[in-house]
Write a protein that holds these residues in place. Sequence first.
Motif, short mmCIF file in Angstrom:
data_model
loop_
_atom_site.label_atom_id
_atom_site.label_comp_id
_atom_site.label_asym_id
_atom_site.label_seq_id
_atom_site.Cartn_x
_atom_site.Cartn_y
_atom_site.Cartn_z
N THR A 172 0.83 -1.21 0.00
CA THR A 172 0.00 0.00 0.00
C THR A 172 0.86 1.26 0.00
N CYS A 173 2.16 1.11 -0.30
CA CYS A 173 3.04 2.27 -0.32
C CYS A 173 2.65 3.19 -1.46
N SER A 174 2.98 4.48 -1.34
CA SER A 174 2.64 5.46 -2.36
C SER A 174 3.33 5.10 -3.68
N ALA A 175 2.74 5.55 -4.78
CA ALA A 175 3.23 5.17 -6.10
C ALA A 175 4.66 5.63 -6.35
N GLY A 176 5.05 6.75 -5.75
CA GLY A 176 6.39 7.26 -5.98
C GLY A 176 7.47 6.54 -5.21
N ASP A 177 7.09 5.73 -4.21
CA ASP A 177 8.07 5.03 -3.38
C ASP A 177 8.19 3.58 -3.83
N ALA A 178 9.41 3.12 -4.00
CA ALA A 178 9.64 1.73 -4.34
C ALA A 178 9.39 0.86 -3.11
N SER A 179 8.85 -0.33 -3.31
CA SER A 179 8.62 -1.25 -2.20
C SER A 179 9.95 -1.83 -1.75
N LEU A 180 10.24 -1.66 -0.47
CA LEU A 180 11.51 -2.11 0.09
C LEU A 180 11.27 -3.18 1.15
N SER A 181 12.18 -4.10 1.23
CA SER A 181 12.12 -5.13 2.25
C SER A 181 12.76 -4.62 3.54
N TRP A 182 12.00 -4.65 4.63
CA TRP A 182 12.49 -4.18 5.92
C TRP A 182 12.80 -5.33 6.87
N ARG A 183 12.87 -6.54 6.38
CA ARG A 183 13.08 -7.70 7.26
C ARG A 183 14.45 -7.60 7.96
N VAL A 184 15.50 -7.40 7.21
CA VAL A 184 16.85 -7.30 7.80
C VAL A 184 16.98 -6.08 8.71
N PRO A 185 16.56 -4.87 8.27
CA PRO A 185 16.65 -3.72 9.17
C PRO A 185 15.90 -3.91 10.49
N MET A 186 14.73 -4.57 10.47
CA MET A 186 13.98 -4.81 11.70
C MET A 186 14.74 -5.72 12.64
N LEU A 187 15.36 -6.76 12.09
CA LEU A 187 16.14 -7.66 12.93
C LEU A 187 17.36 -6.95 13.50
N VAL A 188 17.97 -6.08 12.72
CA VAL A 188 19.12 -5.30 13.21
C VAL A 188 18.69 -4.36 14.33
N MET A 189 17.54 -3.69 14.16
CA MET A 189 17.04 -2.79 15.20
C MET A 189 16.76 -3.56 16.49
N ALA A 190 16.13 -4.73 16.37
CA ALA A 190 15.86 -5.55 17.55
C ALA A 190 17.16 -6.01 18.20
N GLY A 191 18.16 -6.35 17.40
CA GLY A 191 19.45 -6.76 17.94
C GLY A 191 20.15 -5.65 18.69
N LEU A 192 20.15 -4.44 18.10
CA LEU A 192 20.77 -3.30 18.78
C LEU A 192 20.07 -3.00 20.10
N CYS A 193 18.73 -3.02 20.08
CA CYS A 193 17.97 -2.75 21.29
C CYS A 193 18.28 -3.78 22.37
N SER A 194 18.35 -5.05 21.98
CA SER A 194 18.64 -6.12 22.94
C SER A 194 20.06 -6.02 23.48
N ALA A 195 21.02 -5.70 22.61
CA ALA A 195 22.42 -5.64 23.03
C ALA A 195 22.64 -4.52 24.06
N PHE A 196 22.12 -3.33 23.77
CA PHE A 196 22.31 -2.22 24.71
C PHE A 196 21.51 -2.43 25.99
N THR A 197 20.37 -3.11 25.91
CA THR A 197 19.61 -3.42 27.11
C THR A 197 20.39 -4.37 28.01
N CYS A 198 20.99 -5.40 27.41
CA CYS A 198 21.80 -6.34 28.19
C CYS A 198 23.00 -5.64 28.84
N CYS A 199 23.63 -4.75 28.11
CA CYS A 199 24.76 -4.00 28.68
C CYS A 199 24.31 -3.16 29.87
N PHE A 200 23.15 -2.53 29.75
CA PHE A 200 22.66 -1.70 30.85
C PHE A 200 22.31 -2.56 32.07
N VAL A 201 21.60 -3.66 31.84
CA VAL A 201 21.17 -4.52 32.95
C VAL A 201 22.38 -5.11 33.68
#
Length: 454
Positions: free
Chosen positions: A365-394
């Motif tokens: 459902t993305c706008s016609a001017g935007d190409a459809s991009l796969s966010w699977r890898v970026p989402m996993l990277v974001m979750a990994g960064l969040c988990s890594a810094f959380t573990c460091c803090f804890v």
Amino acid sequence: MENEDNLSDEFRVHVVIPSKPSPILEKRIVFKVYKRRWFILFVLCLLNCSNSMLVLGSWLNMLGAVLRFVSVLGSLVSAAKFPVVMGGQTLCALAQPLVIFTPTKLAALWFPEHQRATANMIASMSNPLGILVASIFSPMIVGTTNNISSLLFIYAVPAAIICFLATVGIRDSSPPTPPSASAESSTSEPFLEGIMLLLRNKAYMILLLCFGSGIAVFTCFSTLLEQIMCVRGYPNDFAGLCGGLFIVFGIVGAGFLGLYVDKTKKFIEATKVNMSFSALACIAFSVVSQMRNQRIAVAVVCSLFGFFGFSIYPVAMELSVECSYPVGEATSAGLIFISGQIQSVIYILLLQGLTKPMADSPFSTCSAGDASLSWRVPMLVMAGLCSAFTCCFVIFFHTEYRRLDAEAQAIGKKPTLTACQTVTSQTLTTRQTPTTSQTDNTQDSDQKEEQASG
């Protein structure tokens, strides 16, 4: 100092001065709180809310809002409209640091220790509330009137009212009598010296990096939410709903957490637990956001992400003050916010760089001017960064509550002991308490001395 007849908006807290008080605290044997602290907090909340949709900040905010409205007037030359509206937006942006760094300072100067976290929570959460209000009402106003000038005028009116309230109602930056012992020395450290103390503070640097990473993750979530979800067939209005749930449940969670921390003073425990649940919610979002036709699951995950993650902000700001006292509250909280903004830019560029074009996405459902991009890898990277810094803090974050300990010592109470301090005190006790053999040897030597002298 006010007359005794005018103390109806105050109550006194009598303090037991210890035998060796500090030079700052020995001057003050009575602390007071004033009812007008709630008015100042109210004005700050309105200003924070208006700025996102002290007193210098209100004027910049008002002038920026007025300039934005002037830019759409018909009498203005067309070529000048864009520079004028951007000038107004720039003034509003200049006002934001003066407002967004204020909650911890306001809470420290005007509120007693059992209300500081709540005051910080109320002031801090007014900013995302303003974002929520703007995101809901802006499309409604423009869609009904189809007139940008009406929208800018509506937003300029509250900015002018808030500026009037701040100018007329806020007469002093601090009360005549401080509400707590720490408020007496709130600005004891010069700015540059305070920065150097923060850079040498291990606990603060861990909080600066780890919680700054958390701010970056939340910024990425808010900024990229529509781009992430449209690829899987979710329309923009549903993405907006998820963003709204994120903010609403974050404000609710912040309310509960602020009251809990004010009552228990468990800043570290509350921050670590909520960051852990936030990391789990981030992992869950990285999975369900890549699935189709899972609206309920996505909405629930976004709500939990906001409830546990967004609510940490005011408590972490208070924790930054506790671990860095006596450095100024605005300095310690401001650097964490700046760290979050810098990391946000890095994270957004990184995640966008990891996206890959999709060959075929018929349900996008993305706008016609935007190409459809796969966010699977970026989402996993974001979750990994969040988990890594959380573990460091804890794992690595440990600190004493320096401000609370200073206040406890000022009124003759026993300071809070952290694990490190407990070990130290036990070691000292062991060294000072003689063992049985040591006692026997001492007694034998005493008897020999008595016999010799006899």
